[in-house]
Design a protein around this motif. Structure first.
Motif, short mmCIF file in Angstrom:
data_model
loop_
_atom_site.label_atom_id
_atom_site.label_comp_id
_atom_site.label_asym_id
_atom_site.label_seq_id
_atom_site.Cartn_x
_atom_site.Cartn_y
_atom_site.Cartn_z
N SER A 23 0.28 -0.93 -0.05
CA SER A 23 0.38 0.19 0.50
C SER A 23 0.61 1.04 0.31
O SER A 23 0.41 2.31 -0.50
CB SER A 23 -1.06 0.24 1.56
OG SER A 23 -2.14 -1.24 1.78
N LEU A 24 2.00 0.86 0.75
CA LEU A 24 2.97 2.08 0.87
C LEU A 24 4.04 2.20 -0.28
O LEU A 24 4.14 3.47 -0.21
CB LEU A 24 3.88 2.76 2.55
CG LEU A 24 2.16 2.59 3.60
CD1 LEU A 24 2.53 2.99 5.16
CD2 LEU A 24 1.64 3.66 3.13
N LEU A 25 4.58 1.59 -0.48
CA LEU A 25 5.94 1.56 -0.80
C LEU A 25 5.63 0.35 -2.78
O LEU A 25 7.29 -0.22 -2.81
CB LEU A 25 7.39 0.96 0.02
CG LEU A 25 7.55 1.58 1.25
CD1 LEU A 25 8.28 0.33 2.29
CD2 LEU A 25 7.30 3.15 0.91
N ALA A 26 4.77 0.34 -2.45
CA ALA A 26 4.33 -0.40 -4.12
C ALA A 26 5.14 -1.88 -4.26
O ALA A 26 5.46 -2.31 -5.14
CB ALA A 26 5.87 0.52 -5.15
N THR A 213 -7.50 4.27 4.45
CA THR A 213 -7.92 5.60 4.34
C THR A 213 -8.12 6.81 4.49
O THR A 213 -7.72 8.14 3.74
CB THR A 213 -7.57 5.41 2.26
OG1 THR A 213 -7.65 4.12 1.80
CG2 THR A 213 -7.80 6.13 0.99
N ALA A 214 -9.16 6.65 4.65
CA ALA A 214 -10.76 7.69 5.26
C ALA A 214 -10.14 8.54 6.29
O ALA A 214 -10.58 9.19 6.97
CB ALA A 214 -11.98 7.34 4.32
N GLY A 215 -8.95 7.65 7.07
CA GLY A 215 -9.27 7.96 8.24
C GLY A 215 -9.62 7.35 9.40
O GLY A 215 -9.92 7.79 10.54
N MET A 216 -10.56 6.03 9.23
CA MET A 216 -11.38 5.71 10.02
C MET A 216 -10.97 4.39 10.13
O MET A 216 -11.90 3.80 11.66
CB MET A 216 -12.65 6.07 10.04
CG MET A 216 -13.27 7.54 9.36
SD MET A 216 -15.39 7.02 8.38
CE MET A 216 -14.68 6.40 7.35
N GLY A 217 -10.35 3.89 10.06
CA GLY A 217 -9.42 1.86 10.64
C GLY A 217 -9.66 2.79 11.45
O GLY A 217 -10.30 0.77 11.69
N SER A 218 -9.17 2.94 12.32
CA SER A 218 -9.07 2.85 13.50
C SER A 218 -10.29 2.64 14.70
O SER A 218 -10.56 1.81 15.52
CB SER A 218 -8.26 3.41 14.44
OG SER A 218 -8.64 4.70 14.56
N ALA A 240 1.98 2.15 8.62
CA ALA A 240 0.75 2.07 8.95
C ALA A 240 0.49 3.50 9.43
O ALA A 240 0.56 4.22 8.53
CB ALA A 240 -0.20 2.14 10.99
N TRP A 241 -1.18 3.48 8.87
CA TRP A 241 -2.05 4.41 8.58
C TRP A 241 -2.07 5.08 7.11
O TRP A 241 -1.46 4.43 6.74
CB TRP A 241 -2.04 5.60 9.77
CG TRP A 241 -1.95 5.86 11.34
CD1 TRP A 241 -3.01 5.17 11.61
CD2 TRP A 241 -0.79 4.88 12.11
NE1 TRP A 241 -2.66 4.86 12.59
CE2 TRP A 241 -1.28 5.10 13.08
CE3 TRP A 241 0.36 5.36 11.70
CZ2 TRP A 241 -0.84 4.20 14.66
CZ3 TRP A 241 1.00 5.41 13.30
CH2 TRP A 241 0.83 4.75 14.31
N GLY A 242 -3.07 5.67 7.00
CA GLY A 242 -3.52 6.36 5.67
C GLY A 242 -3.61 5.16 4.92
O GLY A 242 -4.71 4.65 5.01
N THR A 243 -3.54 4.66 3.01
CA THR A 243 -3.69 3.45 3.01
C THR A 243 -2.96 2.55 3.16
O THR A 243 -3.42 1.22 2.40
CB THR A 243 -3.05 4.29 1.18
OG1 THR A 243 -1.82 3.83 1.17
CG2 THR A 243 -3.23 5.04 0.49
N GLU A 289 2.31 9.69 -3.27
CA GLU A 289 1.67 10.81 -2.68
C GLU A 289 0.39 10.32 -2.00
O GLU A 289 0.43 11.86 -1.71
CB GLU A 289 1.50 11.98 -3.76
CG GLU A 289 1.01 11.41 -5.48
CD GLU A 289 1.61 13.12 -6.37
OE1 GLU A 289 1.39 14.32 -5.62
OE2 GLU A 289 2.46 12.83 -6.73
N PHE A 290 -0.51 9.67 -2.49
CA PHE A 290 -1.19 9.57 -1.89
C PHE A 290 -1.51 8.33 -0.39
O PHE A 290 -1.99 7.84 -0.87
CB PHE A 290 -1.96 9.11 -2.68
CG PHE A 290 -2.33 9.47 -4.03
CD1 PHE A 290 -3.35 10.75 -4.09
CD2 PHE A 290 -1.56 9.60 -4.93
CE1 PHE A 290 -3.60 11.72 -4.60
CE2 PHE A 290 -1.86 10.50 -6.52
CZ PHE A 290 -2.59 11.52 -6.08
N THR A 291 0.02 8.35 0.15
CA THR A 291 -0.43 7.48 1.43
C THR A 291 -0.92 8.26 2.82
O THR A 291 -1.09 7.76 3.79
CB THR A 291 1.22 6.88 1.51
OG1 THR A 291 1.67 8.33 1.52
CG2 THR A 291 1.08 6.26 0.24
N ALA A 292 -1.21 9.08 2.46
CA ALA A 292 -1.63 10.30 3.39
C ALA A 292 -3.10 10.27 3.25
O ALA A 292 -4.09 9.40 3.14
CB ALA A 292 -1.31 12.08 4.05
#
Length: 606
Positions: A23-26, A213-218, A240-243, A289-292
């Motif tokens: 998800s973060l590092l291809a 991705t939308a900040g609601m995972g936890s 963790a987090w983001g995507t 750039e789409f990991t936040a």
């Protein structure tokens, strides 16, 4: 009177060795950066570690030049006390098409034999017919079969539909059920409602896998636990987090001392987190750039991994500035196709078609072969109603199949063994070739010749932080010294190379610029054997950069207007390149495997 819930330890699966870096590092993390921390990972007491499957197999062979089977064996030896888990795409296995039943059975048997204990099995269409053979093979190997709900939202994806699917998977012999929220579409209260219904209607343990991705995972995981979920997927905090996923340490700390205490050692987890903090820097060139946090996923439904892939693909096309148009087009394509969940391979099918629609300036001017197969029913039953006008445009009067797609496939293993021949030193090598014939063969040939060479990792940027966005191994950040003055230059996009010139989009000390590199004599630059540009009505070209997969005609052939003359591949999707006029093939300027660009004459017809 308030009822207190009986204490229930929540089990944890950490996905740092697979989905986090996908998800973060291809998906670029190498085995050499996994093995040193395995001793500590093995002490944690995770229910399982996800280490294989998804895109890792493809990335190992295509980019890292590692044998994915050897990775699995090394991880199994290094993690003797922890279950190893993989993600399996049902009848698609780890490739992008349906395989015959004997290939599925052979692959599962070898994966189990090399170290996989838990198989998370899903189908991109949520068509349970495509799960049956994989589930049976996992059970035959004596391993844990986890049936999976590919979560999405649409008019046809209801709680009732998901519960019905879970009950079907339970009847097939699954040991557990997972909610796979690959795009981060779950919201806390929707999660509570779904988990509560699953726990009430079927007896299998429920796992929750939700990208942040939308900040609601936890928040979703906490509500899932309160509704009765048994297991959660997390990622060590530095990955963790983001995507990616909610942080392992955060969830362990949040549940500590409660009825749901995981029992995991927070101090040990923090040591592991610090290790991956340093490792992540090494792969800065693959950071997206789409990991936040990006709440747009709640509208466009694009998974995090798909976001980063689309960004890289649009860079290759010189159209990164049009990514918002693509994001807007994706839901429209998805509706036309009957609302498939956006997960591999349907995410690629929908996303690539959306890119073609936007860049061509006309919807469905070019339709990928994968979309045509989808509309024929070759991937399974669409969840909703398909746009019949599009289906007619794509496949004409061809028959739409209603049976399980693999029912139409003959056994393949003998044929695959014969094709790969002596390059295969084991049955695992045959299966590597089966997953990716061209890439797999190249990998086996390079291994035989001793010429395997992985991508180059760029030096860690000045200051040691995570670098800016990179392409496929392309540096994007420079510190340039000119007469004692230092300038930070970030390349943010690269235009398609034209005859003698190329556009680069960059910023200098934060100020955006566009630079055009053009030789003094562009006609000299265009010489040297390069293909000429289209000028005549019968000149055949492509609309996007890509590779030639197959040449369907030869010099002297008579062709009709609209007849397919080439098959090209761009963004992992194949498309037919058609004759613009009727006539005779005067010249063919390409062969299988050639790289081509828009505007180049590939075939001449007169």
């Amino acid at each position: 009177m308030v009822k207190t819930r009986q204490a229930k330890k929540i089990a944890v699966t950490d996905i740092v060795l697979r989905d986090a870096h996908q998800s973060l590092l291809a998906t670029r993390m190498r085995t050499e950066d996994m093995l040193p921390i395995c001793a500590k990972l093995d002490q944690v007491g995770y229910w399982s570690l996800e280490v294989w499957g998804g895109a890792t197999f493809d990335a190992c062979v295509r980019f890292l030049k590692e044998d994915p089977w050897e990775r699995l064996r090394q991880l199994k030896a290094a993690l003797p006390n922890t279950r190893l888990q993989m993600l399996l795409r049902g009848q698609n296995l780890l490739g992008y098409r349906h395989y015959s039943d004997d290939v599925v059975e052979a692959f599962v048997a070898k994966a189990a034999g090399n170290g996989i204990d838990v198989f998370r099995i899903f189908d991109a269409m949520n068509d349970v017919r495509n799960l049956r053979v994989a589930i049976e093979a996992v059970k035959a190997a004596g391993k844990h079969a986890q049936g999976t709900l590919a979560y999405t939202t649409s008019p046809v994806h209801t709680v009732e539909a998901y519960v019905a699917q879970a009950k079907q998977m339970e009847a097939m012999g699954c040991d557990s059920v997972a909610i796979k929220d690959m795009a981060g579409l779950l919201t806390p209260y929707a999660t509570f409602e779904l988990v509560k219904a699953l726990k009430a209607e079927q007896a299998l343990p429920v796992f929750i896998h939700s990208h942040d991705t939308a900040g609601m995972g936890s928040m979703c995981q906490l509500k899932a636990i309160e509704a009765g979920a048994d297991h959660i997927d997390t990622a060590i905090s530095s990955m963790a987090w983001g995507t990616s996923h909610p942080g392992t340490e955060s969830m362990v700390a949040a549940l500590k001392g409660s009825a749901y205490d995981t029992g995991l050692d927070l101090a040990l987890l923090q040591e592991i987190g610090l290790y991956f903090y340093e490792v992540r820097k090494k792969y800065h060139q693959f950071e997206s750039e789409f990991t936040a946090v990006d709440t747009r996923v709640q509208v466009n439904q694009v998974p995090g991994g798909m976001m980063s892939n689309l960004a890289n693909q649009l860079k290759e096309q010189g159209a990164l500035d049009r990514i918002d148009e693509v994001f807007a087009e994706i839901p429209r394509v998805r509706e036309d196709l009957g609302f498939p969940p956006l997960v591999t391979p349907t995410s690629q099918i929908v996303g690539s078609q959306a890119v073609f629609n936007v860049l061509a300036g006309e919807r469905y001017k070019t339709i990928t072969n994968e979309v045509k197969l989808y509309l024929q029913g070759r991937y399974g039953l669409a969840p909703g109603k398909i746009n019949e006008q599009l289906r007619k445009q794509a496949i004409g009067s061809e028959e739409v199949i209603e049976v399980r797609p693999a029912d139409l496939l003959k056994p393949e293993m003998s044929k695959l063994r014969a094709e790969v021949g002596a390059l295969a030193k084991s049955e695992e090598d045959v299966l590597t070739y089966a997953m990716f014939p061209d890439v797999g063969r190249k990998f086996l040939e390079e291994r035989e010749a001793g010429t395997l060479k992985p991508e180059t990792l760029l030096p860690i940027p000045e200051g040691g932080g995570v670098g800016a966005v990179g392409g496929e191994g392309v540096p994007t950040e420079f510190i340039v010294d000119v007469h004692g003055e230092s300038y930070r230059v970030d390349i943010t996009g690269v235009g398609v190379k034209g005859e003698g010139k190329r556009h680069f989009y960059l910023s200098i000390d934060g100020m955006p610029e566009e630079v055009v590199f053009e030789p003094l004599n562009q006609f000299v630059a265009a010489a040297g054997g390069k293909r000429k540009h289209t000028s005549a009505p019968g000149d055949v070209s492509t609309s996007m950069p890509g590779n030639i997969v197959e040449v369907l005609v030869k010099q002297g052939d008579a062709v009709k207007a609209g007849q397919a003359v080439l098959i090209s591949e761009a963004m992992k999707m194949e498309t037919e390149v058609q004759a613009p006029i009727a006539g005779t093939v005067k010249a063919v300027h390409v062969a299988k495997g050639d790289r081509v660009n828009p505007g180049e004459v590939l075939i001449e017809i007169e």
